[in-house]
Design a protein around this motif. Structure first.
Motif, PDB file in Angstrom:
ATOM      1  N   GLY A 238       0.553  -3.820  -4.546  1.00  0.00           N
ATOM      2  CA  GLY A 238       1.562  -2.970  -5.164  1.00  0.00           C
ATOM      3  C   GLY A 238       1.025  -1.662  -5.695  1.00  0.00           C
ATOM      4  O   GLY A 238       1.789  -0.740  -5.983  1.00  0.00           O
ATOM      5  N   ILE A 239      -0.291  -1.556  -5.833  1.00  0.00           N
ATOM      6  CA  ILE A 239      -0.892  -0.345  -6.391  1.00  0.00           C
ATOM      7  C   ILE A 239      -1.395   0.549  -5.265  1.00  0.00           C
ATOM      8  O   ILE A 239      -2.384   0.234  -4.591  1.00  0.00           O
ATOM      9  CB  ILE A 239      -2.053  -0.677  -7.352  1.00  0.00           C
ATOM     10  CG1 ILE A 239      -1.570  -1.595  -8.469  1.00  0.00           C
ATOM     11  CG2 ILE A 239      -2.652   0.603  -7.926  1.00  0.00           C
ATOM     12  CD1 ILE A 239      -0.470  -1.007  -9.322  1.00  0.00           C
ATOM     13  N   THR A 243      -0.211   5.689  -7.797  1.00  0.00           N
ATOM     14  CA  THR A 243      -0.168   4.905  -9.033  1.00  0.00           C
ATOM     15  C   THR A 243      -1.568   4.756  -9.619  1.00  0.00           C
ATOM     16  O   THR A 243      -1.769   4.904 -10.828  1.00  0.00           O
ATOM     17  CB  THR A 243       0.441   3.516  -8.780  1.00  0.00           C
ATOM     18  OG1 THR A 243       1.775   3.671  -8.309  1.00  0.00           O
ATOM     19  CG2 THR A 243       0.477   2.698 -10.062  1.00  0.00           C
ATOM     20  N   ARG A 296       5.580   4.761 -12.899  1.00  0.00           N
ATOM     21  CA  ARG A 296       4.726   4.363 -11.775  1.00  0.00           C
ATOM     22  C   ARG A 296       4.466   2.851 -11.775  1.00  0.00           C
ATOM     23  O   ARG A 296       4.493   2.212 -10.706  1.00  0.00           O
ATOM     24  CB  ARG A 296       3.389   5.103 -11.845  1.00  0.00           C
ATOM     25  CG  ARG A 296       3.484   6.601 -11.674  1.00  0.00           C
ATOM     26  CD  ARG A 296       3.735   6.991 -10.261  1.00  0.00           C
ATOM     27  NE  ARG A 296       3.711   8.451 -10.116  1.00  0.00           N
ATOM     28  CZ  ARG A 296       4.480   9.133  -9.302  1.00  0.00           C
ATOM     29  NH1 ARG A 296       5.346   8.493  -8.527  1.00  0.00           N
ATOM     30  NH2 ARG A 296       4.398  10.440  -9.231  1.00  0.00           N
ATOM     31  N   SER A 300       5.709   0.228  -8.949  1.00  0.00           N
ATOM     32  CA  SER A 300       4.738  -0.601  -8.233  1.00  0.00           C
ATOM     33  C   SER A 300       5.038  -2.084  -8.374  1.00  0.00           C
ATOM     34  O   SER A 300       4.715  -2.875  -7.473  1.00  0.00           O
ATOM     35  CB  SER A 300       3.321  -0.311  -8.751  1.00  0.00           C
ATOM     36  OG  SER A 300       2.945   1.020  -8.466  1.00  0.00           O
TER      37      SER A 300
END
Length: 355
Positions: A238-239, A243, A296, A300
């Motif tokens: 997810g990062i 981010t 962010r 994410s």
């Protein structure tokens, strides 16, 4: 005779002076305190060297401690004062204790006296001040966010204009902002010349903003994609690059947060509490936050729940007893804890960890 005058000049060796600075663009209001006494309040031009000169002339040999509130002027004054031998801190305006009288009667002199008084009372908590290099990195992160937001606004204007005209984007063209969609917009036939001109200007503006955004993204990739902290952060599901870069740019030193709660509070992912007697009421998320970083992390989190089995399981469990928006905040908090752990331990993330 000259040597005699110098020897007779008052000295304050070892004495500690506390200086409150109310900063404005064209002037500073200064209050100086010593041993619980308010010595002087005055207004001067905004010049750190002039302040140092005044202190050395009138209070030679003393130790000087100063404070000002974070605001429009940034941190250049802090760096100048420090270089000149004045031990300065910067504080958040919301963290400065204030009396009822000071709430009712507010001016520059009152503000500087308040700062000097609380500095002497040791009741002020300094905020983190980035170095000039760190500050420059942070500005790149915020520029990218600004450009991205401007890009989104122009796209919304174009879609709103099409809706106003009753024009639908064909399915085969797609709704994503690809070159195919842009080419279709440029060739779209409109009955009125004014409408065509207006749409052309929006498209022209969008292309220019898109070019600026891509240039900033290119700069970030070139200078920060291989940074060790950012590379490790990107191993967390997810990062992505933006981010990770935003997190690094806004935090800079992860060890300034003693624990997970303090980091979550800074980001804005912790609820505010109101206590009265034996009752404690949990309210919404704290209004004090880093809006960019909070956005962010939450963005994410929506990606992370699709790519990490541990977070998928947690999210499914949460939505059984709370709305999805509250559930994703809890996921964002878990994601933030993972980011902190990876940075502190200097190790890549292992998928499936239940943090």
């Amino acid at each position: 005779m000259k040597q005699s005058q110098q020897s007779n000049k008052l000295r304050f060796d070892g004495q500690v002076f506390f200086i409150g600075i109310d900063v404005h663009k064209k002037s500073w209001t200064i209050t100086i305190r010593l041993n619980g006494m308010q010595l002087k309040t005055f207004t001067m031009e905004p010049n750190a060297k002039q302040l140092q000169k005044f202190l050395k002339k009138n209070y030679q040999g003393g130790h000087y401690f100063s404070v000002y509130e974070a605001g429009f002027s940034g941190y250049w004054l802090h760096h100048q004062l420090t270089e000149l031998g004045i031990k300065n801190i910067v504080v958040s305006p919301g963290d400065v204790p204030i009396s009822n009288k000071e709430k009712s009667y507010k001016d520059d002199a009152i503000d500087s006296r308040k700062l000097a008084r609380e500095l002497e009372n040791n009741s002020l908590k300094a905020i983190f001040v980035p170095t000039p290099k760190q500050s420059a990195t942070r500005q790149i992160s915020r520029l990218y966010a600004l450009q991205s937001n401007e890009n989104k606004k122009i796209r919304l204007r174009i879609k709103s204009f099409l809706n106003y005209l009753g024009v639908e984007i064909p399915f085969e063209v797609g709704s994503r902002w690809s070159n195919r969609l842009i080419n279709w917009l440029e060739k779209l036939e409109l009955k009125n010349e004014g409408d065509r001109y207006y749409l052309d200007q929006l498209i022209k503006n969008m292309k220019a903003k898109r070019k600026e955004l891509l240039a900033t993204l290119k700069l970030i990739r070139k200078n920060y994609a291989d940074h060790q902290v950012i590379k490790r952060l990107r191993t967390i599901p997810g990062i992505g690059l933006i981010t990770a870069f935003t997190y690094y740019a806004e935090i800079m030193d992860i060890r300034r947060f003693d624990n997970e709660n303090k980091l979550a509070s800074y980001v804005g992912l912790i609820p505010s509490l109101k206590s009265s007697g034996n009752r404690t009421r949990v309210r919404g998320l704290n209004h004090r936050q880093n809006k960019l970083l909070k956005f962010r992390i939450i963005e994410s989190a929506w990606v992370a729940i699709k790519n990490d089995p541990a977070l998928t399981s947690s999210y499914v469990s949460y939505i059984k007893r709370m709305p999805k928006q509250k559930a994703i905040i809890k996921i964002a908090r878990k994601l933030l804890n993972r980011m902190r752990s990876v940075w502190i331990n200097q190790k890549e993330y292992q998928i499936g960890r239940m943090i």
